[in-house]
Enzyme design. Structure first.
Site, PDB file in Angstrom:
ATOM      1  N   ASP A  42       1.232  -1.237   0.170  1.00 24.84           N
ATOM      2  CA  ASP A  42       0.317   0.444  -0.367  1.00 24.84           C
ATOM      3  C   ASP A  42       0.778   1.886   0.307  1.00 24.84           C
ATOM      4  O   ASP A  42       0.420   2.326  -0.278  1.00 24.84           O
ATOM      5  CB  ASP A  42      -1.026   0.051   1.144  1.00 24.84           C
ATOM      6  CG  ASP A  42      -0.383   0.662   2.831  1.00 24.84           C
ATOM      7  OD1 ASP A  42       0.619  -0.515   2.207  1.00 24.84           O
ATOM      8  OD2 ASP A  42      -0.863   0.541   3.673  1.00 24.84           O
ATOM      9  N   SER A  43       2.449   1.227   0.346  1.00 28.42           N
ATOM     10  CA  SER A  43       2.363   2.286   0.368  1.00 28.42           C
ATOM     11  C   SER A  43       2.922   2.222  -0.944  1.00 28.42           C
ATOM     12  O   SER A  43       3.959   3.632  -1.790  1.00 28.42           O
ATOM     13  CB  SER A  43       4.590   1.939   0.163  1.00 28.42           C
ATOM     14  OG  SER A  43       4.980   0.223  -0.364  1.00 28.42           O
ATOM     15  N   ASP A  81      -0.762  -6.478  -0.276  1.00 26.47           N
ATOM     16  CA  ASP A  81      -0.908  -5.678   0.965  1.00 26.47           C
ATOM     17  C   ASP A  81      -2.760  -4.893   1.002  1.00 26.47           C
ATOM     18  O   ASP A  81      -2.663  -3.884  -0.262  1.00 26.47           O
ATOM     19  CB  ASP A  81      -0.233  -4.507   0.863  1.00 26.47           C
ATOM     20  CG  ASP A  81       1.085  -3.635   2.371  1.00 26.47           C
ATOM     21  OD1 ASP A  81       0.229  -4.364   3.322  1.00 26.47           O
ATOM     22  OD2 ASP A  81       1.442  -2.965   2.037  1.00 26.47           O
ATOM     23  N   LYS A 111      -1.705  -9.303   2.782  1.00 26.61           N
ATOM     24  CA  LYS A 111      -1.135  -9.236   3.550  1.00 26.61           C
ATOM     25  C   LYS A 111      -1.849  -8.437   4.617  1.00 26.61           C
ATOM     26  O   LYS A 111      -2.828  -7.448   3.676  1.00 26.61           O
ATOM     27  CB  LYS A 111       0.260  -8.467   3.363  1.00 26.61           C
ATOM     28  CG  LYS A 111       1.761  -8.054   4.579  1.00 26.61           C
ATOM     29  CD  LYS A 111       2.972  -7.271   4.558  1.00 26.61           C
ATOM     30  CE  LYS A 111       2.892  -5.781   4.073  1.00 26.61           C
ATOM     31  NZ  LYS A 111       2.458  -4.997   5.243  1.00 26.61           N
ATOM     32  N   GLU A 113      -2.421  -5.399   8.261  1.00 25.14           N
ATOM     33  CA  GLU A 113      -0.455  -4.723   9.404  1.00 25.14           C
ATOM     34  C   GLU A 113      -1.839  -5.206   9.840  1.00 25.14           C
ATOM     35  O   GLU A 113      -2.968  -5.184  10.874  1.00 25.14           O
ATOM     36  CB  GLU A 113      -1.077  -3.441   8.711  1.00 25.14           C
ATOM     37  CG  GLU A 113      -0.078  -2.559   8.242  1.00 25.14           C
ATOM     38  CD  GLU A 113       0.465  -0.971   8.321  1.00 25.14           C
ATOM     39  OE1 GLU A 113      -0.350  -0.889   9.448  1.00 25.14           O
ATOM     40  OE2 GLU A 113       0.274  -1.240   7.009  1.00 25.14           O
ATOM     41  N   GLU A 180       8.769  -4.424  11.111  1.00 22.32           N
ATOM     42  CA  GLU A 180       8.945  -2.953  10.414  1.00 22.32           C
ATOM     43  C   GLU A 180       9.017  -2.608  11.752  1.00 22.32           C
ATOM     44  O   GLU A 180       8.554  -1.835  12.359  1.00 22.32           O
ATOM     45  CB  GLU A 180       7.721  -2.736   9.312  1.00 22.32           C
ATOM     46  CG  GLU A 180       8.606  -1.134   9.117  1.00 22.32           C
ATOM     47  CD  GLU A 180       7.256  -0.478   8.675  1.00 22.32           C
ATOM     48  OE1 GLU A 180       6.591  -1.138   7.755  1.00 22.32           O
ATOM     49  OE2 GLU A 180       6.978   0.421   7.694  1.00 22.32           O
TER      50      GLU A 180
HETATM   51  N1  LIG Z   1       8.978   4.955   0.143  1.00 22.73           N
HETATM   52  C1  LIG Z   1       9.198   3.701   1.049  1.00 22.73           C
HETATM   53  N2  LIG Z   1       9.557   3.719   1.844  1.00 22.73           N
HETATM   54  C2  LIG Z   1       9.168   2.858   3.267  1.00 22.73           C
HETATM   55  O1  LIG Z   1       9.792   2.151   3.770  1.00 22.73           O
HETATM   56  C3  LIG Z   1       7.572   3.016   3.821  1.00 22.73           C
HETATM   57  C4  LIG Z   1       6.755   3.698   2.913  1.00 22.73           C
HETATM   58  N3  LIG Z   1       6.881   4.580   1.806  1.00 22.73           N
HETATM   59  N4  LIG Z   1       5.786   4.422   3.314  1.00 22.73           N
HETATM   60  C5  LIG Z   1       4.532   3.768   4.341  1.00 22.73           C
HETATM   61  C6  LIG Z   1       6.237   3.527   5.274  1.00 22.73           C
HETATM   62  C7  LIG Z   1       6.274   4.210   5.620  1.00 22.73           C
HETATM   63  N5  LIG Z   1       7.445   4.628   6.475  1.00 22.73           N
HETATM   64  C8  LIG Z   1       8.103   5.359   7.233  1.00 22.73           C
HETATM   65  C9  LIG Z   1       8.565   6.185   6.795  1.00 22.73           C
HETATM   66  C10 LIG Z   1       9.872   7.039   7.804  1.00 22.73           C
HETATM   67  C11 LIG Z   1      10.747   6.456   8.532  1.00 22.73           C
HETATM   68  C12 LIG Z   1      11.271   7.874   9.295  1.00 22.73           C
HETATM   69  O2  LIG Z   1      11.752   8.645   9.346  1.00 22.73           O
HETATM   70  N6  LIG Z   1      11.608   7.468  11.144  1.00 22.73           N
HETATM   71  C13 LIG Z   1      12.303   8.096  11.164  1.00 22.73           C
HETATM   72  C14 LIG Z   1      11.639   8.634  13.197  1.00 22.73           C
HETATM   73  C15 LIG Z   1      10.725   9.382  12.156  1.00 22.73           C
HETATM   74  C16 LIG Z   1       9.558   9.538  13.266  1.00 22.73           C
HETATM   75  O3  LIG Z   1       9.628   9.798  14.131  1.00 22.73           O
HETATM   76  O4  LIG Z   1       8.461  10.502  13.046  1.00 22.73           O
HETATM   77  C17 LIG Z   1      13.193   7.448  12.155  1.00 22.73           C
HETATM   78  O5  LIG Z   1      14.426   8.121  12.392  1.00 22.73           O
HETATM   79  O6  LIG Z   1      12.730   6.352  12.207  1.00 22.73           O
HETATM   80  C18 LIG Z   1      10.356   5.885   8.990  1.00 22.73           C
HETATM   81  C19 LIG Z   1      10.006   4.368   7.907  1.00 22.73           C
HETATM   82  C20 LIG Z   1       8.014   2.600   6.321  1.00 22.73           C
HETATM   83  N7  LIG Z   1       7.124   2.777   4.859  1.00 22.73           N
HETATM   84  C1  LIG Z   2       7.562  -1.786   3.296  1.00 21.60           C
HETATM   85  C2  LIG Z   2       5.802  -2.969   3.586  1.00 21.60           C
HETATM   86  C3  LIG Z   2       5.890  -3.619   4.601  1.00 21.60           C
HETATM   87  C4  LIG Z   2       5.039  -2.491   3.333  1.00 21.60           C
HETATM   88  O1  LIG Z   2       3.950  -2.718   3.977  1.00 21.60           O
HETATM   89  C5  LIG Z   2       4.272  -1.606   1.944  1.00 21.60           C
HETATM   90  O2  LIG Z   2       5.120  -1.065   0.729  1.00 21.60           O
HETATM   91  O3  LIG Z   2       3.904  -0.854   2.174  1.00 21.60           O
HETATM   92 MG   LIG Z   3       2.412  -1.627   3.438  1.00 23.19          MG
END
Ligand SMILES: Nc1nc(=O)c2c([nH]1)NC[C@@H]1CN(c3ccc(C(=O)N[C@@H](CCC(=O)O)C(=O)O)cc3)CN21
Ligand SMILES: CC(C)C(=O)C(=O)O
Ligand SMILES: [Mg+2]
Length: 270
Positions: A42-43, A81, A111, A113, A180
């Site tokens: 769903d990304s 997803d 999948k 969540e 994740e």
């Molecule tokens: N392109 C893309 N990659 C991804 O991995 C992804 C998506 N999209 N869309 C759905 C989710 C969103 N995801 C994410 C997005 C941002 C962080 C991130 O920046 N985390 C920060 C903290 C942010 C906060 O506290 O709000 C970190 O440092 O952990 C992690 C996973 C993983 N997934």
């Molecule tokens: C990052 C993976 C696990 C996902 O749920 C997505 O791409 O939507």
């Molecule tokens: Mg997803």
């Protein structure tokens, strides 16, 4: 074609590889590379549809992408997803939405969540013949509760909660589990505790497999999470190609003779 059973057997062997794909050409590239599982994530919402989060993705929208990926995939296991609110609101709707991905779009599993509310649903789906991949830790459909995408399971209480839910989903019949953005030691603990393969994203090296969003992995994303790695520079490559095209048209060097039809092609018609 690897089955859900093959994937379970694979854990303990070489790590399982999983990548997302949202369209046919990308799926063909990923499949040809021998990736075990293609997740139509769903990304797609933020990676290709221009939304800020995954929340606006619809069942019809997902179905469109799942069909494209399935048609282009020969070997990998295709997992759909389930988007926000397409499951868990009403059991009948959940089963029909998930079933549609297998019945009409060629996916072999879904999948969801996961949380306390998806244990019974997972069991029901599995009973009906819909293989379920669970997903714990950071579940991006909860972005409005998190207020972002913070790491999960960082204290013992939160870690135990994830561990319990992992066990419950394994018992409910999930065939694998995405973990994740959780600490590596928690991911290792969960991987040890359950007998279905874990697939990590931002969850360290001790999972049974790894997954990344394709846009991040190939270097197409403008921004990607710190836990992802860019294995290519597709964005720069495309920027160069588009710049070259614009220059060629503007300078008159494209189209050249070899890109143009001869007048004699038309002669036969007249
Ligand atoms: N392109 C893309 N990659 C991804 O991995 C992804 C998506 N999209 N869309 C759905 C989710 C969103 N995801 C994410 C997005 C941002 C962080 C991130 O920046 N985390 C920060 C903290 C942010 C906060 O506290 O709000 C970190 O440092 O952990 C992690 C996973 C993983 N997934
Ligand atoms: C990052 C993976 C696990 C996902 O749920 C997505 O791409 O939507
Ligand atoms: Mg997803």
């Amino acid at each position: 074609m690897p089955t859900v059973r093959d994937l379970r057997a694979k854990a303990g062997d070489e790590p399982i590889t999983m990548l997302t794909a949202y369209d046919a050409p990308t799926a063909a590239i990923v499949d040809d590379a021998g990736v075990d599982v293609i997740l139509v994530g769903d990304s797609v919402g933020n990676a290709t549809l221009g939304h800020e989060t995954t929340l606006p993705v619809s069942v019809d929208g997902m179905a469109h992408h799942v069909g494209a990926v399935s048609r282009a995939t020969e070997d990998a296991l295709v997992v759909a997803d389930m988007p926000f609110l397409s499951f868990g609101v009403d059991e009948k709707d959940s089963l029909e939405n998930a079933g549609r991905m297998l019945k009409e779009e060629g996916a072999e599993a879904v999948k969801i969540e996961s949380g306390p509310h998806t244990i019974d649903l997972t069991e029901k789906m599995v009973q009906l013949g819909i293989p379920v991949m669970a997903h714990l830790g950071l579940t991006p459909q909860h972005v409005n509760q998190y207020g972002g995408y913070p790491r999960q399971g960082t204290d013992r209480k939160a870690a135990d909660r994830i561990l319990e839910l992992a066990q419950a989903h394994a018992e409910a019949g999930a065939f694998s589990l995405v973990l994740e953005h959780v600490p590596s030691n928690l991911a290792a603990e969960v991987t040890d505790a359950i007998d279905i393969p874990t697939i990590g994203i931002g969850a360290g090296p001790d999972c049974d497999g790894q997954v990344l969003v394709i846009n991040d992995a190939v270097g197409l994303s403008e921004w990607s999470p710190s836990f992802s790695k860019q294995f290519g520079a597709v964005r720069e490559e495309m920027e160069c190609a588009v710049d070259d095209y614009v220059s060629a048209v503007e300078s008159g060097s494209f189209p050249a003779d070899e890109h143009s039809h001869e007048e004699s092609d038309l002669d036969e018609f007249y």
